[in-house]
Write a protein that holds these residues in place. Structure first.
Motif, short mmCIF file in Angstrom:
data_model
loop_
_atom_site.label_atom_id
_atom_site.label_comp_id
_atom_site.label_asym_id
_atom_site.label_seq_id
_atom_site.Cartn_x
_atom_site.Cartn_y
_atom_site.Cartn_z
N LYS A 1 11.23 -15.96 -6.32
CA LYS A 1 11.00 -14.60 -5.61
C LYS A 1 11.89 -14.80 -4.46
N PRO A 2 13.04 -14.57 -4.37
CA PRO A 2 13.76 -14.73 -3.00
C PRO A 2 13.70 -13.63 -2.01
N PHE A 3 13.12 -12.41 -2.46
CA PHE A 3 12.75 -11.37 -1.61
C PHE A 3 11.55 -11.89 -0.73
N ASN A 4 10.60 -12.92 -1.09
CA ASN A 4 9.51 -13.28 -0.20
C ASN A 4 10.16 -14.27 0.76
N CYS A 5 11.10 -14.86 0.34
CA CYS A 5 11.75 -15.82 1.29
C CYS A 5 12.48 -15.28 2.34
N LEU A 6 13.15 -14.02 2.22
CA LEU A 6 13.83 -13.19 3.13
C LEU A 6 12.88 -12.58 4.01
N TYR A 7 11.60 -12.15 3.40
CA TYR A 7 10.69 -11.36 4.12
C TYR A 7 10.05 -12.37 5.13
N THR A 8 10.00 -13.69 4.75
CA THR A 8 9.39 -14.57 5.56
C THR A 8 10.16 -14.62 6.92
N TYR A 9 11.48 -14.78 6.66
CA TYR A 9 12.49 -15.07 7.57
C TYR A 9 12.47 -13.82 8.46
N THR A 10 12.59 -12.55 8.18
CA THR A 10 12.49 -11.26 8.99
C THR A 10 11.30 -11.40 9.92
N ALA A 11 10.01 -11.49 9.32
CA ALA A 11 8.78 -11.56 9.79
C ALA A 11 8.75 -12.71 10.95
N ALA A 12 9.17 -13.83 10.58
CA ALA A 12 9.23 -14.93 11.52
C ALA A 12 10.25 -14.60 12.83
N SER A 13 11.43 -14.06 12.51
CA SER A 13 12.28 -13.97 13.66
C SER A 13 11.75 -12.54 14.40
N ILE A 14 11.15 -11.50 13.86
CA ILE A 14 10.54 -10.53 14.50
C ILE A 14 9.50 -11.09 15.52
N GLY A 15 8.66 -11.63 14.80
CA GLY A 15 7.41 -12.57 15.51
C GLY A 15 7.84 -13.31 16.67
N ALA A 16 9.07 -13.98 16.62
CA ALA A 16 9.46 -14.90 17.69
C ALA A 16 10.14 -14.09 18.85
N SER A 17 10.71 -12.92 18.40
CA SER A 17 11.44 -12.14 19.29
C SER A 17 10.39 -11.30 20.25
N VAL A 18 9.23 -11.23 19.63
CA VAL A 18 8.25 -10.43 20.22
C VAL A 18 7.57 -11.32 21.15
N PHE A 19 7.08 -12.58 20.40
CA PHE A 19 6.03 -13.55 21.18
C PHE A 19 6.84 -14.86 21.78
N GLY A 20 7.97 -14.98 21.51
CA GLY A 20 8.84 -15.91 22.05
C GLY A 20 8.33 -17.31 21.06
N ILE A 21 9.26 -18.20 21.35
CA ILE A 21 8.95 -19.35 20.44
C ILE A 21 8.32 -20.66 21.49
N ASP A 22 7.21 -20.98 20.96
CA ASP A 22 6.54 -22.22 21.53
C ASP A 22 7.25 -23.42 21.53
N THR A 23 7.19 -24.13 22.71
CA THR A 23 8.15 -25.44 22.71
C THR A 23 7.63 -26.37 21.69
N LYS A 24 6.45 -26.28 21.39
CA LYS A 24 5.87 -27.17 20.38
C LYS A 24 6.25 -26.88 18.94
N THR A 25 6.61 -25.81 18.70
CA THR A 25 6.87 -25.26 17.40
C THR A 25 8.30 -26.03 16.56
N LYS A 26 7.69 -26.75 15.60
CA LYS A 26 8.54 -27.32 14.80
C LYS A 26 9.57 -26.34 13.99
N ASN A 27 8.92 -25.58 13.21
CA ASN A 27 9.50 -24.72 12.42
C ASN A 27 8.99 -23.30 12.61
N THR A 28 9.86 -22.23 12.89
CA THR A 28 9.46 -20.96 13.18
C THR A 28 9.39 -20.18 12.09
N MET A 29 9.34 -20.69 10.77
CA MET A 29 8.98 -19.89 9.85
C MET A 29 7.57 -19.87 9.57
N ASP A 30 6.86 -20.84 10.14
CA ASP A 30 5.43 -20.83 9.79
C ASP A 30 4.97 -19.78 10.95
#
Ligand code: HEM
Length: 488
Positions: free
Chosen positions: A160-189
């Protein structure tokens, strides 16, 4: 007793629905009945239903009803311009209202109240200036790179490619709103993935609520129905906690929370022309952050999805895209910058054409807030009348796009872009209420495509999209598939 009550209710609803039944005919405007029911009881998106009305007539305006509410479907771009931009005072509202207790929905930029919308928009717009987006770009690059690494075994992508793309856009909006924690290994979680997907996926109840809210807005408000009630506490608490912990932090992360703190420091938000004042409370700021997810995740994932579908259908175009991406990556040492993305001109033409052929938001709605007249057809509109801009119909109209079924990125080449019809290309809307996040979305989409197609290519296929999912505003095909293979 119950049966009598039910009968009275049915008769009452029938009377309400019939009371305006010749509203448009009486004004000499062609009228198409039953449009909204084709959506409610049918199996396709509302944008497709509107497109079928758009294609059926040649008149500039077609009268329809959203249940009992009169709405005018616009087929002429001059009238579209008047509604979206020229006569903003009469059409500032989308006609979608929420209960004042609905802390997330009633405070977002979709709101009805002109004064409140204006002051919030003025304060939030600076989030998307070039300087701010340049500072923020490292977040988008990191997320896009993590996304392309994450799908290394591409099993989920295949399914289901759409779900993977959705994970990416949700993660990158989340990171742009709340920042990336220095301990974060994978921003997709991203902890916001489930919330976002529940809040944005079309559902039977969601479609019904929209029809109900549009038909009986006062009743909807009176019942205190909340559009996003279940996320209210969770989301406002997260924003409050992150803002509190940032107050002790001296590092500038260039994310939305940093900007929220600056807005709070500046104190009461005031619009000098209307005099409207609003305190930048955590609730107000959290509502904006929440809306970035609601407005941006699904739309950007959908844009990526349609672009990849068309690239798998068009190997020659894909080849040219690969060449451009390779040239940019040759000089970038595995880290894209804002300026690198600016060089991806052909990729941008491709994404623009994908949004032309499949606008992620397939229709735009406005409510007339004071009596006015539309220039083409000399139509007098009264307070409360709705106007529908059938974006999907316009984008497939042969009058504006020859061979409109053909996927042709050259429509957006530097030589051709000025030939686009005025107010005839509307993936982000137009006028004062144009999408606030369009520049952010562009970067997010281009960075995601660049990293993905740097590492992978698409297996050629022929996929014709005949039908879209049943949805109120969106055009979506979340089940459509294509396959990626690593590049040599
Ligand atoms: C490809 C992705 C996107 C598409 C196609 C899209 C499309 C749209 C459309 C069609 C509208 C309505 C415009 C109108 O009524 O005239 C809109 C409004 C809006 N969008 Fe987007 N959008 C996208 C991404 C985003 C993102 C990423 C954000 C935020 C980070 C965002 C924030 C907003 C906001 C705040 C509004 C309401 C503006 C207002 O009423 O003042 N959008 N968008």
């Amino acid at each position: 007793m119950f049966l009598i009550l039910l009968l009275v209710l049915v008769v009452l609803i029938a009377v309400i629905l019939r009371r305006n039944s010749d509203y448009w005919k009486k004004r000499g405007i062609v009228q198409e009945d039953g449009v909204i029911w084709k959506f409610v009881f049918g199996n396709c998106s509302l944008a497709e239903v509107y497109k079928s009305v758009y294609d059926k007539y040649s008149e500039p305006n077609v009268g329809i009803f959203l249940a009992s509410k009169p709405a005018l479907l616009l087929r002429d771009l001059e009238n579209v311009q008047t509604v979206l931009a020229g006569d903003f005072q009469s059409f500032y509202s989308r006609g979608i209202s929420f209960s004042p207790d609905d802390k997330l929905a009633d405070n977002v930029l979709f709101i009805e109240d002109f004064g409140r919308w204006k002051v919030i928009r003025q304060k939030i717009s600076p989030v998307f200036t070039t300087a701010k987006l340049k500072n923020m770009f490292y977040i988008l690059d990191r997320c896009a790179r993590d996304f392309s690494e994450n799908i290394a075994d591409h099993v989920d992508f295949k399914r289901k490619p759409f779900n993977c793309l959705y994970t990416y856009t949700a993660a990158s909006i989340g990171a742009s709103v709340f920042g990336i924690d220095t301990k974060t290994k994978n921003t997709m979680d991203s902890p916001f993935l489930d919330m976002t997907s529940q809040a944005t996926s079309p559902s039977f109840i969601g479609n019904l609520l929209f029809t109900f809210a549009n038909t009986f807005p006062t009743f909807f408000k009176y019942l205190g129905l909340k559009a996003f009630g279940q996320y209210e506490k969770f989301f406002i608490d997260v924003v409050r906690n992150v803002m509190d912990s940032r107050k002790k932090d001296t590092v500038n992360r260039h994310d939305f929370i940093d900007i929220c703190l600056q807005i709070q420091e500046q104190g009461i938000m005031k619009d000098s022309t209307t005099g409207y004042e609003l305190e930048p409370s955590v609730e107000i700021l959290a509502a904006q952050a929440f809306f970035f997810f609601v407005a941006g995740v699904d739309t950007s994932a959908t844009t990526l999805h349609f672009t990849l579908i068309e690239l798998s259908n068009n190997p020659d175009i894909l080849n040219r895209v690969h060449k451009e991406i390779d040239t940019v990556f040759e000089g970038c040492d595995d880290k894209l910058t804002y300026n690198d993305v600016e060089k991806l001109q052909y990729l941008e033409m491709v994404a623009n054409e994908a949004m032309r052929k499949y606008p992620p938001i397939g229709l735009i709605q406005r409510k007339c807030t004071k009596p006015t007249t539309l220039p083409v057809g000399n139509v007098k509109l009264l307070e409360g009348d709705l106007c529908i801009i059938p974006v999907y119909g316009i984008h497939r109209d042969e009058r504006y796009y020859q061979n409109s079924e053909l996927f042709d990125p050259e429509r957006f080449s530097p030589e051709n872009i000025s030939k686009l019809p005025k107010f005839g290309y509307l993936p982000f809307g137009e006028g004062n209420r144009i999408c606030l996040g369009s520049r952010f979305a562009r970067l997010q989409v281009l960075a995601g495509l660049a990293w993905l197609l740097h590492r992978y290519t698409l297996v050629p296929q022929t996929l014709k999209l005949e039908r879209f999912e049943k949805s109120v505003f969106s055009l979506r095909v979340p089940d459509s598939r294509y396959d990626l293979v690593p590049r040599n």
